[in-house]
Design an enzyme around this catalytic site. Sequence first.
Site, PDB file in Angstrom:
ATOM      1  N   GLY A 246       0.836  -1.193   0.000  1.00 45.14           N
ATOM      2  CA  GLY A 246       0.000   0.000   0.000  1.00 45.14           C
ATOM      3  C   GLY A 246       0.867   1.237   0.000  1.00 45.14           C
ATOM      4  O   GLY A 246       2.005   1.210   0.482  1.00 45.14           O
TER       5      GLY A 246
ATOM      6  N   GLN B 106       3.428   9.960   0.797  1.00 43.99           N
ATOM      7  CA  GLN B 106       4.651   9.162   0.901  1.00 43.99           C
ATOM      8  C   GLN B 106       5.549   9.289  -0.317  1.00 43.99           C
ATOM      9  O   GLN B 106       6.701   8.852  -0.292  1.00 43.99           O
ATOM     10  CB  GLN B 106       4.311   7.689   1.133  1.00 43.99           C
ATOM     11  CG  GLN B 106       3.774   7.385   2.516  1.00 43.99           C
ATOM     12  CD  GLN B 106       3.495   5.921   2.687  1.00 43.99           C
ATOM     13  OE1 GLN B 106       2.446   5.422   2.271  1.00 43.99           O
ATOM     14  NE2 GLN B 106       4.448   5.209   3.267  1.00 43.99           N
TER      15      GLN B 106
ATOM     16  N   CYS C 259       6.109   0.062   7.253  1.00 48.58           N
ATOM     17  CA  CYS C 259       5.757   1.243   6.462  1.00 48.58           C
ATOM     18  C   CYS C 259       6.945   1.619   5.596  1.00 48.58           C
ATOM     19  O   CYS C 259       8.086   1.655   6.074  1.00 48.58           O
ATOM     20  CB  CYS C 259       5.389   2.402   7.396  1.00 48.58           C
ATOM     21  SG  CYS C 259       4.915   3.914   6.520  1.00 48.58           S
ATOM     22  N   LEU C 260       6.674   1.912   4.326  1.00 48.74           N
ATOM     23  CA  LEU C 260       7.757   2.265   3.407  1.00 48.74           C
ATOM     24  C   LEU C 260       8.473   3.538   3.839  1.00 48.74           C
ATOM     25  O   LEU C 260       9.635   3.736   3.480  1.00 48.74           O
ATOM     26  CB  LEU C 260       7.205   2.425   1.987  1.00 48.74           C
ATOM     27  CG  LEU C 260       6.637   1.153   1.354  1.00 48.74           C
ATOM     28  CD1 LEU C 260       6.094   1.451  -0.041  1.00 48.74           C
ATOM     29  CD2 LEU C 260       7.675   0.049   1.295  1.00 48.74           C
TER      30      LEU C 260
ATOM     31  N   HIS D  95      -4.112   2.032   7.366  1.00 51.04           N
ATOM     32  CA  HIS D  95      -2.737   2.532   7.461  1.00 51.04           C
ATOM     33  C   HIS D  95      -2.526   3.685   6.487  1.00 51.04           C
ATOM     34  O   HIS D  95      -1.987   4.736   6.850  1.00 51.04           O
ATOM     35  CB  HIS D  95      -1.755   1.388   7.167  1.00 51.04           C
ATOM     36  CG  HIS D  95      -0.318   1.779   7.229  1.00 51.04           C
ATOM     37  ND1 HIS D  95       0.526   1.403   8.253  1.00 51.04           N
ATOM     38  CD2 HIS D  95       0.457   2.525   6.386  1.00 51.04           C
ATOM     39  CE1 HIS D  95       1.734   1.905   8.054  1.00 51.04           C
ATOM     40  NE2 HIS D  95       1.716   2.576   6.915  1.00 51.04           N
ATOM     41  N   GLU D  96      -2.972   3.490   5.236  1.00 54.69           N
ATOM     42  CA  GLU D  96      -2.787   4.530   4.226  1.00 54.69           C
ATOM     43  C   GLU D  96      -3.720   5.722   4.479  1.00 54.69           C
ATOM     44  O   GLU D  96      -3.342   6.876   4.246  1.00 54.69           O
ATOM     45  CB  GLU D  96      -3.013   3.963   2.818  1.00 54.69           C
ATOM     46  CG  GLU D  96      -2.146   2.771   2.454  1.00 54.69           C
ATOM     47  CD  GLU D  96      -0.661   2.995   2.695  1.00 54.69           C
ATOM     48  OE1 GLU D  96      -0.206   4.159   2.652  1.00 54.69           O
ATOM     49  OE2 GLU D  96       0.046   2.007   2.937  1.00 54.69           O
TER      50      GLU D  96
ATOM     51  N   HIS E 172      -2.160   8.088   6.790  1.00 51.90           N
ATOM     52  CA  HIS E 172      -1.205   8.982   6.122  1.00 51.90           C
ATOM     53  C   HIS E 172      -1.909  10.219   5.561  1.00 51.90           C
ATOM     54  O   HIS E 172      -1.367  11.330   5.625  1.00 51.90           O
ATOM     55  CB  HIS E 172      -0.483   8.255   4.984  1.00 51.90           C
ATOM     56  CG  HIS E 172       0.703   7.455   5.422  1.00 51.90           C
ATOM     57  ND1 HIS E 172       1.828   8.029   5.990  1.00 51.90           N
ATOM     58  CD2 HIS E 172       0.956   6.121   5.359  1.00 51.90           C
ATOM     59  CE1 HIS E 172       2.714   7.088   6.262  1.00 51.90           C
ATOM     60  NE2 HIS E 172       2.214   5.921   5.892  1.00 51.90           N
TER      61      HIS E 172
END
Length: 223
Positions: free
Chosen positions: A73, A78, A121-122, A163-164, A167
Site C-alpha cells: 500500500g 509518501q 511502512c515504506l 494505514h494509508e 497517512h
Amino acid sequence: MKVSAQARRSFSSSQKDEIASPSDLQFESPLKIVKYPDPILRANNKRIGTFDENLKKLVDEMFDIMYKTDGIGLSAPQVGMNVRLMVFNSAGERGVGEEIVLINPKIYKYFRKKVLFEEGCLSFPGIYANVERPESVKVVAQDITGSKFTANLSGLSARVFQHEFDHLQGTLFFDRMTEEVLDGIRAELEALEKKYEEMTGSPSPEKVESCVRNRVVAGFGRS
C-alpha cells in the site's frame, strides 16, 4: 490568538474542503519514497478535483514504486504529493491480486472488533511493530474517473486501507502504538531522525522522544 466560533468553523471547513490545484498534482519521475521525519508526512492533504491523464500517470507510478519497494500500500504524501490519494494491492505483486485506487476516501463505518497485527511502512524502512485497528471498515471514495463507490473491507485489505488513510490524515503508524510497543522501536525512530538531520543539515522537524507523551491519536470514523 483568539477567533470567534463562527470563524473557527469557517476555517475548519475551508481546510477540509481545500481542492488541489494543477501544480499540486505535478510530479517528476521517478517517484521517491519520503522517509520519516520529513514534514511532508504531517502536512495537510488536499482533495482531488481533477481526474485526467496526469492523475492516471501518477497512479501508475505509485503502483510502480510500491511494487519495487516490496510494499502492499502507498499514499500520495509518501511520494511527496500532499493530496488525498492512495493505492494498494494486498498481494504485493504486479499481476496478482487486485489493484485498488481510492481518491478522496472517507471511512463511512468501522466495526468494533479490533485486531493487533504487526505493521511496517515504506516511510519507516526496516521498522515493524504491532498496531491495533478495527478488523473491518466500510469506506466511500472516488475511482480514477471520479466516480463514487463504496467498499466493505476486512482482514488485510482493511488494515492496509486504514494505514494509508492515516497517512492522508497526517497520522503515522507509531502514533497508534502503545508506549510499550513504541519503546521497542524508539531507537530506530531516533536513528531516522538523526539521518534526516545529517542529510538536510537541519534539525529534525519532530522528535519521538519529546512528542510521544503529547501525541493525539486520530480516532476512527468519518473524516
